[in-house]
Scaffold this active site. Structure first.
Site, PDB file in Angstrom:
ATOM      1  N   ASP A  74     -26.234 -17.674  40.607  1.00  0.00           N
ATOM      2  CA  ASP A  74     -24.860 -18.174  40.732  1.00  0.00           C
ATOM      3  C   ASP A  74     -23.786 -17.145  40.400  1.00  0.00           C
ATOM      4  O   ASP A  74     -22.633 -17.303  40.771  1.00  0.00           O
ATOM      5  CB  ASP A  74     -24.672 -19.397  39.815  1.00  0.00           C
ATOM      6  CG  ASP A  74     -25.000 -19.100  38.355  1.00  0.00           C
ATOM      7  OD1 ASP A  74     -25.336 -17.955  38.038  1.00  0.00           O
ATOM      8  OD2 ASP A  74     -24.931 -20.031  37.527  1.00  0.00           O
ATOM      9  N   HIS A  75     -24.138 -16.066  39.710  1.00  0.00           N
ATOM     10  CA  HIS A  75     -23.096 -15.159  39.201  1.00  0.00           C
ATOM     11  C   HIS A  75     -22.703 -14.037  40.158  1.00  0.00           C
ATOM     12  O   HIS A  75     -21.719 -13.351  39.923  1.00  0.00           O
ATOM     13  CB  HIS A  75     -23.556 -14.524  37.877  1.00  0.00           C
ATOM     14  CG  HIS A  75     -23.198 -15.343  36.676  1.00  0.00           C
ATOM     15  ND1 HIS A  75     -23.599 -16.643  36.523  1.00  0.00           N
ATOM     16  CD2 HIS A  75     -22.445 -15.051  35.595  1.00  0.00           C
ATOM     17  CE1 HIS A  75     -23.122 -17.106  35.380  1.00  0.00           C
ATOM     18  NE2 HIS A  75     -22.413 -16.166  34.801  1.00  0.00           N
ATOM     19  N   ASP A 118     -26.676 -17.914  29.053  1.00  0.00           N
ATOM     20  CA  ASP A 118     -25.278 -17.990  29.473  1.00  0.00           C
ATOM     21  C   ASP A 118     -24.514 -18.789  28.429  1.00  0.00           C
ATOM     22  O   ASP A 118     -25.033 -19.776  27.899  1.00  0.00           O
ATOM     23  CB  ASP A 118     -25.177 -18.686  30.830  1.00  0.00           C
ATOM     24  CG  ASP A 118     -23.776 -18.563  31.396  1.00  0.00           C
ATOM     25  OD1 ASP A 118     -23.527 -17.627  32.164  1.00  0.00           O
ATOM     26  OD2 ASP A 118     -22.917 -19.400  31.042  1.00  0.00           O
ATOM     27  N   ARG A 158     -12.691 -20.563  30.692  1.00  0.00           N
ATOM     28  CA  ARG A 158     -12.150 -19.358  30.041  1.00  0.00           C
ATOM     29  C   ARG A 158     -10.908 -18.879  30.774  1.00  0.00           C
ATOM     30  O   ARG A 158     -10.849 -18.941  32.000  1.00  0.00           O
ATOM     31  CB  ARG A 158     -13.183 -18.234  30.066  1.00  0.00           C
ATOM     32  CG  ARG A 158     -14.417 -18.599  29.307  1.00  0.00           C
ATOM     33  CD  ARG A 158     -14.950 -17.462  28.468  1.00  0.00           C
ATOM     34  NE  ARG A 158     -15.657 -18.060  27.355  1.00  0.00           N
ATOM     35  CZ  ARG A 158     -16.863 -17.685  26.944  1.00  0.00           C
ATOM     36  NH1 ARG A 158     -17.481 -16.695  27.516  1.00  0.00           N
ATOM     37  NH2 ARG A 158     -17.424 -18.292  25.920  1.00  0.00           N
ATOM     38  N   SER A 172     -22.483  -9.981  20.560  1.00  0.00           N
ATOM     39  CA  SER A 172     -23.453 -10.743  21.350  1.00  0.00           C
ATOM     40  C   SER A 172     -24.865 -10.250  21.037  1.00  0.00           C
ATOM     41  O   SER A 172     -25.045  -9.182  20.460  1.00  0.00           O
ATOM     42  CB  SER A 172     -23.176 -10.551  22.831  1.00  0.00           C
ATOM     43  OG  SER A 172     -23.612  -9.278  23.223  1.00  0.00           O
ATOM     44  N   ARG A 185     -26.947  -9.119  23.009  1.00  0.00           N
ATOM     45  CA  ARG A 185     -27.365  -8.259  24.122  1.00  0.00           C
ATOM     46  C   ARG A 185     -28.574  -7.379  23.785  1.00  0.00           C
ATOM     47  O   ARG A 185     -28.511  -6.506  22.929  1.00  0.00           O
ATOM     48  CB  ARG A 185     -26.153  -7.381  24.454  1.00  0.00           C
ATOM     49  CG  ARG A 185     -26.244  -6.640  25.736  1.00  0.00           C
ATOM     50  CD  ARG A 185     -24.920  -5.967  26.029  1.00  0.00           C
ATOM     51  NE  ARG A 185     -23.818  -6.935  26.037  1.00  0.00           N
ATOM     52  CZ  ARG A 185     -22.542  -6.619  25.844  1.00  0.00           C
ATOM     53  NH1 ARG A 185     -22.202  -5.388  25.603  1.00  0.00           N
ATOM     54  NH2 ARG A 185     -21.607  -7.536  25.906  1.00  0.00           N
TER      55      ARG A 185
HETATM   56 FE1  F3S Z   1     -20.373 -19.769  36.017  1.00  0.00          FE
HETATM   57 FE2  F3S Z   1     -20.098 -19.463  33.527  1.00  0.00          FE
HETATM   58 FE3  F3S Z   1     -18.091 -20.202  34.957  1.00  0.00          FE
HETATM   59  S1  F3S Z   1     -21.769 -20.358  34.525  1.00  0.00           S
HETATM   60  S2  F3S Z   1     -18.949 -21.253  36.612  1.00  0.00           S
HETATM   61  S3  F3S Z   1     -19.130 -18.351  35.006  1.00  0.00           S
HETATM   62  S4  F3S Z   1     -18.440 -20.628  32.929  1.00  0.00           S
END
Ligand code: F3S
Length: 754
Positions: free
Chosen positions: A95-96, A160, A447, A642, A644
């Site tokens: 998804d990123h 995440d 965010r 973090s 990491r």
């Molecule tokens: Fe994806 Fe994180 Fe936004 S999972 S939709 S980037 S808060």
């Protein structure tokens, strides 16, 4: 069936007994968070009253979820463990890496080309090791987890920060680094600082324009971005039960914005309804059968101050919609005060883009409420003033929303439907007309730090609910208040927007044609993991060498870092993230942010072999090439930030044998140990001053290594003098075995092969 029913059944069989056992030891009523945590202690972990915010405790989570950026190094490491399958059900979500530009179809196609090597690696490694793979376009990790995997009373980790979204379905879900995912996938214990507990009592019932998003926007204003650090936020009270399951998830998702370890709601009929609507009636039935264990004990409700470290009360009936920002999510403005704040602070009044959806706010209920506002633009003959985008959280939500005409409503006001992916939420947004002047956007994301969405430091990003964002996009002005103000329509008439109307769950049920899930092979032994040897983004790992069995002598000082040295100073993010799957390439950022104590500069250290000053990674590589190990010296709380894993893997890769500091951030210390390095602390912190720029260093006492027994460090100075100092360590027997084997994964591999 996507979820692992056997695993869930096992958890539910064990949960009552484990909770009863813990209650007996604690001898007091328990909160929900405590019930779930105590029911998930790692085998062998002693049950006792843990000190909140102080004790590190070992847990055994039920699941792991990884997004495509963080999954890369986690899975490369997992491959080193020599296991044929992951120890717990795990999933990867692509998804990123999808750039939002022209709309779902085209953007997805471009991403498939651009990220092919990453997707090929992730799909093949998932297939091999029994990991569920969600293709690009299938959806955003947290939404997909909520729809398919989360279950009340469960415990999961995800690579995440917004993993706590699953708390909306009563799960303790914690955002972690890749190293933690490796621990759980290999069956090792997973360590967590036992959290403090913040109770949020919700009374009353939401009405009008107010939505679950406003609950967390309000909480963010109260707690601020640090107020939830090392705490679990537990919501309770009759107001909690009045919120939909997906609304609860929105609230839990944004607990990350106050720094909370996670957030959680107790099991109720709204969770049951959601489980049933998403094809998990059997899970709902099981939860129902032990429901008293999936809620706090009754005494906790009666006397919350006694059981939570802090209690906040919010009356939903009086809650106003909120708009938070700019530049930080804890700047909370009730709608009625927002126009005044815009005026007073001179924020750009014109709203240029409204963006709804994302992992935070793309439930069916969210989309119906926003669509009910969008629809009014057409009906009331209003011209929409701002650009508008919609990011569905999953293909299931997108398909259902399309079927039910919701996407048509958005498109009718000029809305562009983006891919089911993070897109603008993570800065993967090629914004049209990204202006070089102060400008305002409003999102329903979580965010809003500077540059987060469009990389533009002049963009003022505000966060609100999807229905509020939609109303503001129609109005095009930040000074608008949909609850009180009218808008001038195309016929010159004053019109007012009606309150949004939502539908919690689709009347015709959820539907989807291709949900984008690829199940792994039953037997993955013949599956080949695809990594192009020429790749700049991915590189298979080779195991680190085992300890040679003798004291370490003749090591060179690589850097003596002064002051704050976080994991970001050790392994910088930003442009380096594209190399997160390639250890050698990303190692070129090793410690480039750390301040050299001898010259006060960053990324400039002395190469003792040449006498010249050079960049830290280059000097480390020079020592490594000459077969010489090196040492990093640091100040207080070294490695905070973090978790990491690159911050521990890179020094190891470039030949660092020991990190000696005044004090460590605990997670980084453990990560160093796992990578087979010596993590040591000065017995006398003032000895830090004895380390000189041209020092050659011996570490003695390794052959008689024992828990609690200090080691000796000899500093050979350039002038021929020496200093002998004592250093402490916190290794237990098992952790010292990691050092001996060269890394924790080496040890696991040896054990798997045995
Ligand atoms: Fe994806 Fe994180 Fe936004 S999972 S939709 S980037 S808060």
């Amino acid at each position: 069936m996507l979820f692992d029913f056997d695993m869930i059944q096992r958890v539910y069989q064990q949960l009552p007994e484990r909770v009863n056992q813990a209650r007996k030891v604690l001898n007091r009523p328990m909160t929900l968070a405590e019930k779930i945590l105590y029911a998930h202690l790692y085998p062998g972990q002693e049950i006792r009253e843990f000190q909140r915010g102080k004790d590190y405790v070992e847990f055994a989570p039920d699941r792991v979820a990884m997004q495509d950026a963080t999954a890369q190094m986690a899975l490369l490491q997992f491959m080193l463990a020599g296991k044929s399958k992951v120890a717990v059900p795990s999933t990867v979500h692509c998804d990123h890496l999808i750039l939002a530009k022209n709309g779902a179809e085209q953007d997805l196609e471009e991403a498939l080309g651009r990220n092919k090597e990453v997707y090929d690696f992730l799909s093949s490694v998932s297939n091999k090791y029994g990991i569920g793979f969600w293709k690009p376009g299938a959806g955003i990790i947290h939404q997909v987890v909520l729809e398919n995997y989360a279950f009340p009373g469960g415990m999961m980790i995800g690579t995440d920060s917004h993993t706590p979204n699953a708390g909306g379905l009563g799960m303790i879900a914690i955002g972690v680094g890749g190293a933690d995912a490796v621990d759980v996938m290999t069956g090792m214990a997973w360590e967590l600082l036992f959290p403090k507990l913040i109770g949020v009592k919700l009374t009353g019932k939401l009405n009008g324009w107010a939505s679950p998003k406003d609950v967390i926007l309000k909480v963010a204003g109260i707690l601020t971005v640090k107020g939830g650090t090392n705490a679990i936020i537990e919501y309770f009270g009759e107001g909690a039960d009045s919120l939909s399951c997906t609304g609860k998830a929105t609230i839990c998702n944004m607990g990350a914005e106050v720094g909370a370890t996670t957030s959680v709601f107790a099991y109720d009929h709204r969770m049951r309804a959601y489980l049933e609507a998403t094809g998990r009636k059997e899970v709902a039935d099981l939860a129902e059968s032990i429901k008293e264990y999936l809620r706090p004990d009754a005494e906790v409700y009666e006397n919350p101050e006694k059981y939570y470290d802090q209690v906040i009360e919010i009356n939903l009936s009086e809650l106003e919609p909120h708009i938070n920002g700019p530049f930080t999510p804890d700047l909370a403005w009730p709608l009625s005060k927002f126009a005044e704040a815009v005026e007073k602070n001179n924020w750009p009044d014109k709203l240029e883009v409204g963006l709804i959806g994302s992992c935070t706010n793309s439930s069916y209920e969210d989309l119906t409420r926003a669509a009910s506002v969008a629809k009014q633009a057409k009906e009331k003959k209003l011209k929409v003033q701002a650009e508008f985008t919609v990011t569905p959280g999953s293909e299931m939500v997108r398909y259902t929303a399309e079927r039910d005409g919701l996407l048509d409503e958005f498109e009718a006001i000029g809305g562009v439907v983006l891919a089911n992916a993070c897109g603008p939420c993570i800065g993967q947004w090629q914004r049209h007309n990204n202006p070089d002047r102060p400008n305002s956007i409003m999102t329903s994301f979580n965010r809003n730090f500077a540059k987060r969405n469009d990389g533009n430091p002049k963009t003022h990003a505000f966060v609100a609910s999807p229905e509020i964002v939609t109303a503001f996009a129609i109005a095009g002005s930040l000074k608008f208040n949909p609850m009180t103000d009218t808008l001038l329509n195309e016929e010159g008439k004053e019109v007012k927007l009606d309150e949004p109307k939502g539908i919690e769950l689709p009347e015709k049920g959820f539907d989807v044609k291709d949900n984008g899930y690829v199940a792994p092979a039953e037997d993955g032994s013949q599956v080949e993991v695809k990594v192009n040897p020429q790749s700049e983004r991915l590189q298979l790992l080779t195991p680190f060498p085992a300890w040679e069995g003798a004291d370490l002598k003749g090591l060179k000082l690589l850097i003596k870092a002064k002051g704050k040295c976080t994991t970001d100073h050790i392994s910088m993010a930003g442009p380096w993230l594209k190399y997160r799957g390639h250890l050698d390439n990303i190692s070129n950022n090793l410690l480039i942010g750390a301040v050299n104590a001898f010259n006060g500069e960053t990324n400039k250290v002395k190469n003792q072999l040449t006498g010249e000053y050079d960049e830290v990674p280059k000097v480390a590589r020079a020592y490594k090439a000459a077969g010489i190990g090196s040492v990093v010296v640091g100040d207080e709380n070294y490695g905070e930030g973090s978790s990491r894993e690159h911050a521990a893997m890179e020094p190891r890769h470039l030949g660092v044998r020991a990190v000696i500091v005044k004090s460590f951030a605990r997670i980084h210390e453990t990560n160093l140990k796992k990578q087979g390095m010596l993590a040591l602390t000065f017995a006398n912190p003032a000895d830090y001053d004895k380390v000189q720029e041209d020092d050659t260093i011996d570490i003695l006492g390794l052959e008689s290594f024992a828990p609690g027994k200090p080691l000796t460090v000899v500093l050979h100075h350039k002038d021929g003098s020496t200093d002998e100092i004592k250093v402490n360590h916190s290794y237990n027997e098992a952790q010292f075995e990691w050092f001996k084997a060269g890394s924790a994964l080496n040890l696991i591999r040896q054990q798997s092969n045995a």
